[in-house]
Enzyme design. Structure first.
Site, PDB file in Angstrom:
ATOM      1  CB  THR A  63      42.803  46.212  44.134  1.00 41.24           C
ATOM      2  OG1 THR A  63      42.484  47.367  44.890  1.00 41.24           O
ATOM      3  CG2 THR A  63      43.964  45.515  44.844  1.00 41.24           C
ATOM      4  CG  ASP A  64      42.235  51.635  43.698  1.00 37.35           C
ATOM      5  OD1 ASP A  64      41.953  50.691  44.476  1.00 37.35           O
ATOM      6  OD2 ASP A  64      41.578  52.696  43.667  1.00 37.35           O
ATOM      7  CD  GLU A  65      41.733  48.516  48.629  1.00 40.45           C
ATOM      8  OE1 GLU A  65      42.218  48.140  49.695  1.00 40.45           O
ATOM      9  OE2 GLU A  65      40.511  48.443  48.363  1.00 40.45           O
ATOM     10  CE  LYS A 115      43.926  41.276  43.869  1.00 41.06           C
ATOM     11  NZ  LYS A 115      43.267  40.133  43.189  1.00 41.06           N
TER      12      LYS A 115
END
Ligand code: NAD
Ligand code: TYD
Length: 356
Positions: free
Chosen positions: A138-140, A167
């Protein structure tokens, strides 16, 4: 077009009964009849085999129920199946839940990923030809942006929620297995997805579900947090491409250059729903309620997807408005799916379909 590995290519897809995973399974089963697609999923609250009704009888599809956090089970699975590739999507994926129970996120997202990595290196025994471990991230992991700028593949990791920390940790483990054991891997980091089959806990399906039922729409904080939205089928196409053509040891950011402040997105959704439900303009908007902010709420995500566009030729195919219309139409046309999720009936499907 992606390169096919031809016949006798067995791919393990983890988390294939979830939202994005089910789109990836469908895409791979249909596009590559010569592959055997094995879907491994624990069927947590987020796993729904009704998502895959249309492909469950395909001869190149198998479903296995199991937990990636169980190392013994994963080792057995790998020695029984001899997978050529792994597309790893299984995860606890909801930020709000990660704030309530971070350890579940460590178990599945970190320990589960390391179990898959261990099983891959043990089973492939350094014979890595035509093998690939693909981690969906994820971009998070990059943390939060201010009012300007984009996340590129070179942005350093600065996760702020237990979800994004888990992640980020799993991304690092994947990379470390490449460096330490030579495992061939690729990683992609994608922005917020939306579309058919998304569990109604995430913003867009939750609000569609609530609008249908005339329930409040809880906007966190002042609604100015910004997300970069991508239609899920575009993500599935990108995953297909990265799996087949991504360069070993590289990561790819995936996003559609579709930023919106939450409040603007919610107002757009309300107005589209009013039209579809033949309500007066402005009626759904009355359901908006501003509620206490999420702790550690990242202000803004925005993906620079130049690399995947330039190197692999991928770009998103629909605008946010088009994607939202398709999504709303899907939820309205598939009220059975939504009713089964709301009632919990979807959790009986496994027993009904596989355990008679
Ligand atoms: P989801 O929550 O809809 O699905 C997750 C799936 O994983 C479910 O089917 C669940 O049953 C399964 N699962 C959970 N724990 C498991 C375990 N221990 N063993 C086996 N299976 C297990 O999630 P999603 O939104 O489809 O996300 C899929 C992947 O994509 C995740 O890795 C997520 O981090 C990543 N991602 C999601 C988004 C997004 O916007 N949803 C964006 C970027 C990346
Ligand atoms: P979400 O769909 O949970 O995805 P993520 O937290 O992974 O970005 O949330 C998207 C945005 O919407 C995020 O800024 C939080 C906000 N949000 C609300 O305002 N209300 C809600 O009920 C939910 C679920 C999210």
């Amino acid at each position: 077009m992606p390169i096919s590995h031809g016949q006798n290519h067995t791919v393990l897809i983890t988390g294939g009964a979830g939202f994005i995973g089910s789109h990836v399974v469908r895409k791979m089963v249909m596009a590559y009849p010569g592959y055997l697609i094995v879907n491994l999923d624990k069927l947590t609250y987020a796993g729904n085999l009704e998502n895959l009704k249309d492909v469950e009888n395909y001869p190149n599809y198998r479903f296995i129920k199991g937990d990636i956090a169980d190392g013994y089970f994963i080792n057995d699975l790998f020695s029984n199946w001899n997978f050529d590739g792994v597309i790893h999507l299984a995860a606890e994926s909801h930020v709000d839940r990660s704030i309530e129970e971070p350890l579940e996120f460590v178990k599945t997202n970190v320990l589960g990923t390391v179990n898959l990595l261990n099983a891959s290196i043990q089973n492939w025994k350094k014979n890595y030809e035509r093998k690939r471990f693909y981690h969906i991230s994820t971009d998070e992991v990059y943390g939060s942006l201010g009012d300007t700028g984009f996340f590129s593949e070179k942005t350093s990791y600065k996760p702020n929620s237990p979800y994004s920390a888990s992640k980020a940790s799993s991304d690092h483990f994947v990379r470390s297995y490449g460096e330490t054991y030579g495992l061939p891997y690729v990683i992609s980091n994608c922005s917020n997805n939306y579309g058919p089959y998304q569990f109604p806990e995430k913003l867009i399906p939750l609000f569609i579900n609530n609008i249908i039922q005339n329930k409040p729409l809880p906007v966190y904080g002042n609604g100015k947090n910004t997300r970069d939205w991508l239609f899920v089928e575009d993500h599935a196409n990108a995953i297909d491409l990265v799996y087949h053509k991504g360069i070993n040891k590289e990561s790819y950011n995936i996003g559609g250059f579709n930023e919106r402040q939450n409040i603007d997105l919610v107002k757009l959704l309300c107005s589209l729903m009013d039209k579809r439900l033949f309500r007066n303009e402005g009626e759904s908007e009355k359901l908006i309620t501003f509620v206490k902010d999420r702790p550690g709420h990242d202000l803004r995500y925005a993906i620079d997807a130049t690399k995947i566009n330039k190197k692999l030729g991928w770009k998103s195919s629909v605008t946010l408005e088009e994607g939202l219309e398709m999504t709303i139409d899907w939820y309205l046309a598939n009220d059975d799916w939504l009713n089964h999720v709301n009632s919990g009936e979807y959790q009986d499907y496994y027993k009904m379909r596989y355990k008679q």
